[in-house]
Design a protein around this motif. Sequence first.
Motif, short mmCIF file in Angstrom:
data_model
loop_
_atom_site.label_atom_id
_atom_site.label_comp_id
_atom_site.label_asym_id
_atom_site.label_seq_id
_atom_site.Cartn_x
_atom_site.Cartn_y
_atom_site.Cartn_z
N UNK A 275 -8.28 5.72 -7.57
CA UNK A 275 -9.66 6.29 -7.49
C UNK A 275 -9.94 6.37 -6.06
N UNK A 276 -8.88 6.08 -4.92
CA UNK A 276 -9.14 6.33 -3.61
C UNK A 276 -9.02 7.68 -3.13
N UNK A 277 -8.58 8.43 -4.11
CA UNK A 277 -8.40 10.02 -3.91
C UNK A 277 -9.64 10.62 -3.94
N UNK A 278 -10.06 11.57 -3.31
CA UNK A 278 -11.36 12.23 -3.37
C UNK A 278 -11.30 13.76 -4.09
N UNK A 279 -10.07 13.91 -4.30
CA UNK A 279 -9.86 15.26 -5.28
C UNK A 279 -9.61 16.36 -4.11
N UNK A 280 -9.64 16.39 -2.75
CA UNK A 280 -9.49 17.68 -2.02
C UNK A 280 -8.21 17.90 -1.76
N UNK A 281 -7.26 17.08 -1.15
CA UNK A 281 -6.00 17.46 -0.44
C UNK A 281 -5.06 16.75 -1.14
N UNK A 282 -3.83 17.17 -1.58
CA UNK A 282 -2.80 16.30 -2.01
C UNK A 282 -1.54 17.17 -1.85
N UNK A 283 -1.01 17.27 -0.61
CA UNK A 283 0.21 18.08 -0.32
C UNK A 283 1.31 17.33 0.31
N UNK A 284 2.52 17.86 -0.18
CA UNK A 284 3.71 17.64 0.36
C UNK A 284 4.51 18.51 0.99
N UNK A 285 4.94 18.36 2.44
CA UNK A 285 5.62 19.26 3.17
C UNK A 285 6.81 18.86 3.93
N UNK A 286 7.63 19.77 4.03
CA UNK A 286 8.75 19.23 5.04
C UNK A 286 8.59 19.65 6.30
N UNK A 287 8.24 18.71 7.20
CA UNK A 287 7.71 18.83 8.45
C UNK A 287 8.89 18.94 9.79
N UNK A 288 10.18 18.39 9.39
CA UNK A 288 10.97 18.25 10.35
C UNK A 288 12.57 18.37 9.57
N UNK A 289 13.37 18.79 10.05
CA UNK A 289 14.97 18.83 9.48
C UNK A 289 15.84 18.90 10.94
#
Length: 389
Positions: A275-289
């Motif tokens: 219930x904490x999520x407001x439904x707008x953004x849910x993204x998983x990205x690789x930002x460094x390697x």
Amino acid sequence: MPHLLTALLVVVAATGATIAIVEFLHWMLARYGRRSELAADLARTAHYPFLATVTVFAIQQAIRAAAGEFPGRGPVLHLLVILFIAGFAWLVAALVLVLEDAALARWRTDVPDNLKRRRFKTQVVILRRVTVAAIVILTLGVVLMTFPGIRALGASVLASAGLISVVAALAAQSTLGNVFAGLQLAFSDAVRVDDVVVVEGEWGRIEELTLTYVAVQIWDDRRLLLPTSYFTTKPFQNWTRTGSAVLGTAELDVDWATEIEPLRTELRAVCEGSQLWDGRVCVLQVTDAVGGMVRLRALVSAADAGALFDLRCLVRERLVTYVWQNQRASLPRVRADVTSPGSAPLQPAPRPEADGDISNDGRVFSGGLDGESRGNQFAGPDTPVVSRR
């Protein structure tokens, strides 16, 4: 002596009659206050100032009309004039408080969209403090003008006012700067009461905003007191400037062998199940390697800063648990690849999916209505706005 006794009797009679009348009016107003919040606040706040003002005025008029001449009549009447001025100023200040409460009662702060109410509350509080200070100064000035000797010195005081004002301005330069900074904050909407801010590396809420200082309630219930000039001269973060909804990240370091798409699916399941999520953004990205590890960043959104903090902790916990239970080979490790001259060459890794096949859960500034809108906000003025799908 007869005149003095008459004066005392007149004072007692006027005081008794005035108190009886005022208490009767207070009783009637309190009864009406059961149906009107304004009347109840007026009866509660202005009762004693009104009683003091009317009583002093009644005593003064009774002495002037019926007491006659008695020893000390002039000083007594002068004292009553001063008390009436002070009581009237007290009554005006009380009425200002009643008007402030009546104005603030029209706006609620316990609702998600309370920006207008917080802005209005900040401005009303600052104006009330300025008004009360002006009432006190004017009252002192009027009281001093009741002394004939001070009125005679008025010309010389005005003549030296220029020099005195320069000296006072130099001596109170810091204080005056904070006062003007407080007025600027109240009407510029740079910061408001109940805004969530980050100052001096601390995350907290604006608890009180005065003409000279700002009290920030830090998340662990400490208080950070800053001069108002701080918010006009130094940068700070305001998380509720235009809205309370914010974005936050949870980062993980994993091995190069980690499968990303199952983690995206797990992140989506965590967000949709909370219930904490407001439904707008849910993204998983690789930002460094680099450095032998892959850094994953989970970007999520919540309705306010408090919910966002708890959601970030939940996402971090669930992703760590998922990696440990389902991709234990993906834990961070340090490896060394030692090959002999006759060993077979490494097979090339399969090509990644085309950009058009990446799910929206792997995008921040493209994909989906929210991503497209965010990407357009950061596009340059000469950059054509096109769909990134």
